[in-house]
Design a protein around this motif. Structure first.
Motif, PDB file in Angstrom:
ATOM      1  N   THR A  40       0.873  -1.215   0.175  1.00 27.09           N
ATOM      2  CA  THR A  40       0.146   0.122  -0.061  1.00 27.09           C
ATOM      3  C   THR A  40       0.876   1.400  -0.103  1.00 27.09           C
ATOM      4  O   THR A  40       0.527   2.244  -0.610  1.00 27.09           O
ATOM      5  CB  THR A  40      -0.926   0.170   1.297  1.00 27.09           C
ATOM      6  N   LYS A  63      -8.586  -0.429   2.262  1.00 24.73           N
ATOM      7  CA  LYS A  63      -8.432  -0.357   3.932  1.00 24.73           C
ATOM      8  C   LYS A  63      -8.622   1.069   4.302  1.00 24.73           C
ATOM      9  O   LYS A  63      -8.872   1.301   5.522  1.00 24.73           O
ATOM     10  CB  LYS A  63      -7.263  -0.933   4.447  1.00 24.73           C
ATOM     11  N   PRO A 390       6.916   8.116   2.178  1.00 24.31           N
ATOM     12  CA  PRO A 390       5.837   8.686   1.327  1.00 24.31           C
ATOM     13  C   PRO A 390       5.861  10.131   1.824  1.00 24.31           C
ATOM     14  O   PRO A 390       6.349  10.485   2.922  1.00 24.31           O
ATOM     15  CB  PRO A 390       4.466   8.116   1.888  1.00 24.31           C
TER      16      PRO A 390
HETATM   17  N1  LIG Z   1       8.227   2.721   1.826  1.00 21.28           N
HETATM   18  C1  LIG Z   1       8.044   2.562   3.125  1.00 21.28           C
HETATM   19  N2  LIG Z   1       8.752   3.561   3.845  1.00 21.28           N
HETATM   20  C2  LIG Z   1       8.378   3.543   4.867  1.00 21.28           C
HETATM   21  N3  LIG Z   1       7.824   2.694   5.771  1.00 21.28           N
HETATM   22  C3  LIG Z   1       7.016   1.848   4.865  1.00 21.28           C
HETATM   23  C4  LIG Z   1       7.206   1.605   3.520  1.00 21.28           C
HETATM   24  N4  LIG Z   1       6.545   0.697   3.228  1.00 21.28           N
HETATM   25  C5  LIG Z   1       5.928   0.091   4.371  1.00 21.28           C
HETATM   26  N5  LIG Z   1       6.350   0.685   5.540  1.00 21.28           N
HETATM   27  C6  LIG Z   1       5.762   0.299   6.807  1.00 21.28           C
HETATM   28  O1  LIG Z   1       5.123  -0.828   6.653  1.00 21.28           O
HETATM   29  C7  LIG Z   1       3.961  -0.812   6.977  1.00 21.28           C
HETATM   30  C8  LIG Z   1       3.231  -1.780   6.154  1.00 21.28           C
HETATM   31  O2  LIG Z   1       2.779  -1.399   5.111  1.00 21.28           O
HETATM   32  P1  LIG Z   1       1.682  -1.326   4.019  1.00 21.28           P
HETATM   33  O3  LIG Z   1       0.505  -1.143   4.798  1.00 21.28           O
HETATM   34  O4  LIG Z   1       2.096  -0.756   2.657  1.00 21.28           O
HETATM   35  O5  LIG Z   1       1.724  -3.040   3.924  1.00 21.28           O
HETATM   36  P2  LIG Z   1       0.889  -3.718   2.672  1.00 21.28           P
HETATM   37  O6  LIG Z   1       1.588  -4.821   2.005  1.00 21.28           O
HETATM   38  O7  LIG Z   1      -0.287  -2.988   1.961  1.00 21.28           O
HETATM   39  O8  LIG Z   1      -0.339  -4.826   3.900  1.00 21.28           O
HETATM   40  P3  LIG Z   1      -1.597  -5.367   3.515  1.00 21.28           P
HETATM   41  O9  LIG Z   1      -1.461  -6.578   2.671  1.00 21.28           O
HETATM   42  O10 LIG Z   1      -2.069  -5.772   4.975  1.00 21.28           O
HETATM   43  O11 LIG Z   1      -2.442  -4.339   3.132  1.00 21.28           O
HETATM   44  C9  LIG Z   1       3.339   0.468   6.931  1.00 21.28           C
HETATM   45  O12 LIG Z   1       2.550   1.146   7.783  1.00 21.28           O
HETATM   46  C10 LIG Z   1       4.942   1.116   7.197  1.00 21.28           C
HETATM   47  O13 LIG Z   1       4.958   1.522   8.603  1.00 21.28           O
END
Ligand SMILES: Nc1ncnc2c1ncn2[C@@H]1O[C@H](COP(=O)(O)OP(=O)(O)OP(=O)(O)O)[C@@H](O)[C@H]1O
Ligand SMILES: [Mg+2]
Length: 513
Positions: A40, A63, A390
């Protein structure tokens, strides 16, 4: 160096800048990875990058956490230090916080401007998929659409479709002669599926004012592209509706946009989150259509990015078209996991520094194995990339903040009120009413004619061949006279519905009691 969106840092110390080249951004992409690995946030930074480059985007917010794009990040955020550290590691010196020009949309009209389309724009193929119709039922839906076309009946909302189906049922004898068997059971089944769709809140999707695609493609005076966020949290409860709607949007863009060949940057980028929903149990014909649209929409300057946990969720023909890839970590607990991981790894150009398979297993949160299209559209060697933090807020905004964004939107008011224009429902309703009225008039006329009947029958009585009960209010009459009367009244009426009703009422009238 060609213009690119900064994605993160690669190389041995994550110091080498990795980017998504704008010129090849219409050659589609994939964001994959297990839950919680950073998909995400990656989507968020890509949306920011495209918007900054003047490219509008559409994304679904499954979400609710992508609403943060509307608000600037701040040093007070709990991850501020982590972000700064990460920015330092990847040499992102001009990292700064900023908000983006977000427009919220919502099929249910609650968390964003309502998004509507008409039944006829959606068309029988997608509707059949939406309603999960059988082949026979889909055939009937096709006939109904054909009839609506021929009769000039606009199909805007679900009411229109429902009344058209009723009409089709009433006229199935005649229609069957032209189109083949129309079964009442199938019509009933379609009606029941329509009820289910209504209960899921799908009725709001159909109607007017319908979405104007130009409203998704706005670029602000500051040169930034609109970030269109479709609220999809509630929509996830109706996966069929979600997938069909996005597919409709994609095909609509495909049909409406002009050819542009290979532009310097995309006209629009479309992110398809939870993409597996599109392909789960999808019939081959539909997968073929998605494959075809994806292949052709590129030359309209539209990039499509699928987001899913496992790249194996995307059919091979479509996966093969996704040139820009950001693969977050995949788990390898079971034998099946390991097989999926191996298959995912095989599709990349190997980097001599590491094994792709190991890297996909090992990358940390917010880190990914990336391969972007490079010069001449050739896939780059796979790289381990630490994704940039971000600029907008990580995590959702409050509902108050969302309301403020919606109120300040240049589109505020344009879609808020549904308009119920005269369409199939009203036209068929008016026809039936007119027919009923005519029938009433005919009945009155018949009553007035009663003395004539009596005389006529009296004449018959004198001939002695047939005796009519003289006490009867309405008298039996000669078939030829009955036919003449029916014909006379029926001729006044237009439309088959009218005629059927007349047949019903007059039948009773003339058959006597
Ligand atoms: N590029 C980034 N820079 C900094 N923190 C990050 C980054 N990517 C992810 N994170 C950290 O990891 C957490 C989880 O990332 P994210 O919500 O994108 O996972 P996801 O793969 O979308 O999970 P889900 O499948 O549960 O939706 C974020 O809330 C953040 O704290
Ligand atoms: Mg996520």
């Amino acid at each position: 160096m060609e213009k690119a969106i900064f994605v993160g840092g690669g190389g041995p110390d994550y110091g080498e800048k990795q980017g998504l080249t704008l010129k090849y951004a219409n050659r589609h992409g994939l964001i994959a990875g297990a839950t919680g690995t950073g998909k995400t946030v990656t989507l968020q930074i890509l949306a920011e990058g495209f918007s900054s480059a003047g490219v509008p985007v559409i994304l679904s917010d499954v979400k609710g956490d992508l609403s943060g794009l509307a608000k600037s990040g701040t040093p007070e955020h709990k991850l501020h230090d982590a972000f700064m550290g990460r920015a330092g590691t990847i040499g992102f010196d001009d990292f700064s916080y900023s908000a983006f020009p977000v427009t919220f949309w919502d099929l249910f009209g609650e968390q964003g401007h309502p998004v509507r389309t008409t039944v006829s724009e959606m068309g029988p193929l997608l509707l059949a998929r939406l309603l999960e119709l059988s082949e026979a039922q889909e055939g009937i839906l096709n006939i109904a659409f054909r009839v609506a076309d021929e009769q000039g009946l606009p199909l805007l909302d679900l009411k229109d479709l429902q009344s058209l189906l009723v009409w089709t049922g009433e006229n199935r004898d005649q229609l069957s002669l032209r189109y083949g068997n129309i079964s009442v059971a199938s019509i009933g089944a379609i009606q029941r599926r329509l009820l289910v769709l209504e209960n899921q809140g799908g009725a709001g999707l159909f109607g007017e004012p319908a979405l104007d695609l130009a409203d998704l493609m706005r670029v602000g005076v500051d040169g930034r592209g609109a970030v269109n966020i479709l609220a999809a949290d509630k929509l996830m409860a109706a996966p069929g509706l979600y997938a069909t709607f996005l597919l409709w949007l994609l095909s609509e863009l495909f049909e409406e946009l002009p050819e542009v060949g290979d532009p310097d940057k995309p006209k629009l980028v479309f992110f398809f989150d939870e993409a597996h929903l599109l392909f789960d149990d999808a019939p081959k014909a539909l997968v073929d259509k998605v494959e075809q649209v994806a292949r052709l929409i590129r030359s309209k300057g539209v990039g499509v990015y699928f987001i899913t946990q496992n790249p194996g969720d995307v059919p091979e023909d479509i996966l093969g078209q996704l040139g820009n890839r950001i693969q977050h970590a995949l788990r390898a607990f079971t034998a099946k996991d390991r097989k999926n991981l191996r298959l995912a790894a095989e599709t990349y150009r190997e980097n001599p520094r590491f094994s792709t398979e190991d890297a996909i297993r090992e990358v940390g949160v917010g880190e990914a194995v990336t391969s972007m299209l490079q010069k001449k559209g050739v896939p780059g060697i796979v790289e381990r990339t630490l994704i940039r933090p971000p600029s907008s807020q990580l995590g959702p905004i409050t509902s108050g903040e969302r309301k403020a964004v919606m109120a300040a939107s240049p589109l505020a008011g344009k879609y808020d009120t549904a308009v119920d224009r005269k369409s199939a429902y009203e036209i068929l309703g008016a026809r039936a009413e007119a027919a009923a009225k005519e029938a009433e008039t005919a009945e009155e006329a018949a009553e007035e004619l009663e003395p004539v009947f009596r005389e006529f029958n009296a004449g018959r009585r004198y001939s002695g061949s047939r005796v009519t009960r003289s006490t009867s209010k309405r008298t039996r009459s000669e078939p030829s006279f009955t036919q003449a009367m029916t014909k006379m009244v029926a001729k006044e009426l237009t439309g088959t519905t009218g005629r059927r009703i007349v047949r019903g009422i007059l039948g009773g009238l003339f058959k006597g009691r």
